[in-house]
Design a protein around this motif. Structure first.
Motif, PDB file in Angstrom:
ATOM      1  N   ILE A 290      -3.063   5.368   4.645  1.00  0.00           N
ATOM      2  CA  ILE A 290      -1.723   5.834   4.286  1.00  0.00           C
ATOM      3  C   ILE A 290      -1.863   6.860   3.160  1.00  0.00           C
ATOM      4  O   ILE A 290      -2.595   6.626   2.188  1.00  0.00           O
ATOM      5  CB  ILE A 290      -0.840   4.660   3.828  1.00  0.00           C
ATOM      6  CG1 ILE A 290      -0.852   3.555   4.902  1.00  0.00           C
ATOM      7  CG2 ILE A 290       0.593   5.107   3.558  1.00  0.00           C
ATOM      8  CD1 ILE A 290      -0.268   2.231   4.429  1.00  0.00           C
ATOM      9  N   TYR A 291      -1.153   7.967   3.282  1.00  0.00           N
ATOM     10  CA  TYR A 291      -1.317   9.035   2.295  1.00  0.00           C
ATOM     11  C   TYR A 291      -0.028   9.854   2.181  1.00  0.00           C
ATOM     12  O   TYR A 291       0.830   9.809   3.073  1.00  0.00           O
ATOM     13  CB  TYR A 291      -2.495   9.940   2.674  1.00  0.00           C
ATOM     14  CG  TYR A 291      -2.443  10.509   4.073  1.00  0.00           C
ATOM     15  CD1 TYR A 291      -1.966  11.799   4.291  1.00  0.00           C
ATOM     16  CD2 TYR A 291      -2.884   9.773   5.175  1.00  0.00           C
ATOM     17  CE1 TYR A 291      -1.915  12.338   5.576  1.00  0.00           C
ATOM     18  CE2 TYR A 291      -2.848  10.297   6.449  1.00  0.00           C
ATOM     19  CZ  TYR A 291      -2.361  11.577   6.645  1.00  0.00           C
ATOM     20  OH  TYR A 291      -2.310  12.102   7.917  1.00  0.00           O
ATOM     21  N   PRO A 292       0.127  10.599   1.069  1.00  0.00           N
ATOM     22  CA  PRO A 292       1.341  11.398   0.885  1.00  0.00           C
ATOM     23  C   PRO A 292       1.519  12.417   2.006  1.00  0.00           C
ATOM     24  O   PRO A 292       0.547  12.942   2.553  1.00  0.00           O
ATOM     25  CB  PRO A 292       1.102  12.089  -0.458  1.00  0.00           C
ATOM     26  CG  PRO A 292       0.150  11.196  -1.181  1.00  0.00           C
ATOM     27  CD  PRO A 292      -0.745  10.636  -0.124  1.00  0.00           C
TER      28      PRO A 292
ATOM     29  N   LYS B  76       0.837  -1.204   0.000  1.00  0.00           N
ATOM     30  CA  LYS B  76       0.000   0.000   0.000  1.00  0.00           C
ATOM     31  C   LYS B  76       0.874   1.257   0.000  1.00  0.00           C
ATOM     32  O   LYS B  76       0.578   2.244  -0.691  1.00  0.00           O
ATOM     33  CB  LYS B  76      -0.922   0.008   1.222  1.00  0.00           C
ATOM     34  CG  LYS B  76      -1.884  -1.163   1.309  1.00  0.00           C
ATOM     35  CD  LYS B  76      -2.961  -1.091   0.256  1.00  0.00           C
ATOM     36  CE  LYS B  76      -3.971  -2.199   0.449  1.00  0.00           C
ATOM     37  NZ  LYS B  76      -5.048  -2.170  -0.592  1.00  0.00           N
ATOM     38  N   VAL B  77       1.967   1.214   0.768  1.00  0.00           N
ATOM     39  CA  VAL B  77       2.896   2.348   0.798  1.00  0.00           C
ATOM     40  C   VAL B  77       3.464   2.587  -0.591  1.00  0.00           C
ATOM     41  O   VAL B  77       3.565   3.735  -1.052  1.00  0.00           O
ATOM     42  CB  VAL B  77       4.036   2.084   1.810  1.00  0.00           C
ATOM     43  CG1 VAL B  77       5.099   3.173   1.700  1.00  0.00           C
ATOM     44  CG2 VAL B  77       3.482   2.018   3.221  1.00  0.00           C
ATOM     45  N   ASP B  78       3.830   1.524  -1.283  1.00  0.00           N
ATOM     46  CA  ASP B  78       4.343   1.646  -2.652  1.00  0.00           C
ATOM     47  C   ASP B  78       3.353   2.376  -3.547  1.00  0.00           C
ATOM     48  O   ASP B  78       3.722   3.252  -4.339  1.00  0.00           O
ATOM     49  CB  ASP B  78       4.620   0.261  -3.228  1.00  0.00           C
ATOM     50  CG  ASP B  78       6.107  -0.073  -3.244  1.00  0.00           C
ATOM     51  OD1 ASP B  78       6.928   0.835  -2.961  1.00  0.00           O
ATOM     52  OD2 ASP B  78       6.455  -1.223  -3.545  1.00  0.00           O
ATOM     53  N   SER B  79       2.081   2.005  -3.433  1.00  0.00           N
ATOM     54  CA  SER B  79       1.050   2.643  -4.260  1.00  0.00           C
ATOM     55  C   SER B  79       0.925   4.128  -3.946  1.00  0.00           C
ATOM     56  O   SER B  79       0.729   4.956  -4.842  1.00  0.00           O
ATOM     57  CB  SER B  79      -0.296   1.948  -4.047  1.00  0.00           C
ATOM     58  OG  SER B  79      -0.262   0.613  -4.493  1.00  0.00           O
TER      59      SER B  79
ATOM     60  N   VAL C 189       7.284  -0.265  11.444  1.00  0.00           N
ATOM     61  CA  VAL C 189       7.821  -0.278  10.084  1.00  0.00           C
ATOM     62  C   VAL C 189       7.430   0.999   9.344  1.00  0.00           C
ATOM     63  O   VAL C 189       8.267   1.641   8.681  1.00  0.00           O
ATOM     64  CB  VAL C 189       7.321  -1.523   9.325  1.00  0.00           C
ATOM     65  CG1 VAL C 189       7.777  -1.489   7.867  1.00  0.00           C
ATOM     66  CG2 VAL C 189       7.829  -2.794  10.004  1.00  0.00           C
ATOM     67  N   LEU C 190       6.174   1.404   9.458  1.00  0.00           N
ATOM     68  CA  LEU C 190       5.731   2.634   8.791  1.00  0.00           C
ATOM     69  C   LEU C 190       6.484   3.854   9.306  1.00  0.00           C
ATOM     70  O   LEU C 190       6.738   4.802   8.543  1.00  0.00           O
ATOM     71  CB  LEU C 190       4.223   2.826   8.997  1.00  0.00           C
ATOM     72  CG  LEU C 190       3.307   1.831   8.284  1.00  0.00           C
ATOM     73  CD1 LEU C 190       1.856   2.068   8.682  1.00  0.00           C
ATOM     74  CD2 LEU C 190       3.474   1.921   6.775  1.00  0.00           C
ATOM     75  N   ASN C 191       6.857   3.833  10.575  1.00  0.00           N
ATOM     76  CA  ASN C 191       7.573   4.970  11.150  1.00  0.00           C
ATOM     77  C   ASN C 191       8.966   5.162  10.563  1.00  0.00           C
ATOM     78  O   ASN C 191       9.593   6.206  10.759  1.00  0.00           O
ATOM     79  CB  ASN C 191       7.675   4.815  12.671  1.00  0.00           C
ATOM     80  CG  ASN C 191       6.346   5.067  13.373  1.00  0.00           C
ATOM     81  OD1 ASN C 191       5.459   5.719  12.817  1.00  0.00           O
ATOM     82  ND2 ASN C 191       6.206   4.551  14.577  1.00  0.00           N
TER      83      ASN C 191
ATOM     84  N   VAL D 198      -4.394   8.243  -1.727  1.00  0.00           N
ATOM     85  CA  VAL D 198      -4.665   7.659  -0.421  1.00  0.00           C
ATOM     86  C   VAL D 198      -4.923   6.164  -0.583  1.00  0.00           C
ATOM     87  O   VAL D 198      -5.646   5.745  -1.487  1.00  0.00           O
ATOM     88  CB  VAL D 198      -5.888   8.331   0.235  1.00  0.00           C
ATOM     89  CG1 VAL D 198      -6.214   7.676   1.572  1.00  0.00           C
ATOM     90  CG2 VAL D 198      -5.644   9.819   0.400  1.00  0.00           C
ATOM     91  N   CYS D 199      -4.325   5.346   0.284  1.00  0.00           N
ATOM     92  CA  CYS D 199      -4.567   3.901   0.289  1.00  0.00           C
ATOM     93  C   CYS D 199      -4.983   3.455   1.686  1.00  0.00           C
ATOM     94  O   CYS D 199      -4.618   4.079   2.681  1.00  0.00           O
ATOM     95  CB  CYS D 199      -3.317   3.136  -0.147  1.00  0.00           C
ATOM     96  SG  CYS D 199      -2.982   3.239  -1.922  1.00  0.00           S
TER      97      CYS D 199
END
Length: 262
Positions: free
Chosen positions: A78-80, A26-29, A53-55, A36-37
């Motif tokens: 998850i979003y920019p 999802k982060v890749d997308s 991991v996201l941090n 936004v994913c």
């Protein structure tokens, strides 16, 4: 591109790696498409695997929500990094199901079964709040619309369905059966035996068959030692909380208070 393998190298369990890898996809997308994913609905343990991991990843922001403050099942949005997300932008929503049924004639399993019977996947559905002759269901917004259009019955009862805001979600209090007892040890099989009134031998076999989670983490060792406050989920039986551990008796047994969620 993010180095996914480097980010999950510390995770040895294959199922846990899969959860975090799905989140990293999802982060890749987000990084590629600047959109936004949303993840599946995760339990608290799965959330705890993903957050560290996201941090470590730059250029993204995320928020964790299940629609209300104490939600058990939650998604990670998850979003920019440059974006701002408001509650009305959340890709999850809520519906209310009501009908001419008695207050206690339908339970959580009835509503979940009816929704899954429409062909929906459990990981796309959040918490289901049941009480006062109704149920509130949290799900992906598009699935809320699908349920609203297609669900006609729960068990034998015809139902009415409407969209509601998160502010209109019902407040549900958990009810407990309090169990006072003594146990020879704080092993998982011993506490489950006391909490559910079954033999340790039977309990041990079920633990080995991956039927038990402690604080949402799968545990398949009967000898696993529990601590005060641990939540134990027993598939097909229910949940208990090791609420208090007291002093030992003269026969060297632990005094315990167990809350069984009813």
């Amino acid at each position: 591109m993010i180095n996914k393998e480097a980010l999950i190298k510390h995770i040895k369990n294959n199922e846990e790696r899969q959860i975090v890898m799905k989140t990293l996809n999802k982060v890749d997308s987000v990084l590629k498409s600047y959109r936004v994913c949303i993840t599946d609905f995760y339990d608290p343990y799965q959330i705890s695997l993903c957050i560290p991991v996201l941090n470590q990843i730059r250029d993204i922001n995320y928020l964790v929500t299940g629609g209300y403050e104490t939600a058990e099942r939650r998604v990670i949005i998850i979003y920019p990094e440059y974006m701002e997300i408001e509650e009305e932008d959340y890709p999850i929503g809520a519906i209310k199901i009501s009908g001419k049924f008695m207050k206690d004639s339908l339970n959580h399993r009835d509503f979940l079964g009816a929704v899954l019977g429409l062909g929906l996947k459990r990981e796309k559905i959040g918490d289901i709040l049941v009480g006062d002759g109704q149920a509130n269901i949290i799900a992906y917004k598009e699935l809320c619309d699908y349920i609203l259009l297609n669900l006609e019955k729960v068990s034998k009862y015809k139902v009415n369905i409407e969209s509601i805001s998160f502010n209109d979600l019902m407040k549900v209090e958990k009810h407990f059966k309090i169990i006072y007892g003594t146990v020879s040890s704080l092993r998982l099989d011993s506490i489950l035996s006391a909490g559910f009134g079954e033999s340790r031998n039977t309990i041990s076999k079920l633990i080995h068959n991956n039927r038990v989670k402690v604080n949402f983490k799968p545990v398949n060792q009967p000898s696993y030692v529990l601590h005060e406050g641990d939540l134990i989920s027993f598939k097909g039986r229910g949940r208990i909380i090791l609420d208090q551990i007291g002093d030992k008796t003269k026969k060297d047994r632990y005094k315990v208070i167990i809350k069984r969620i009813v």
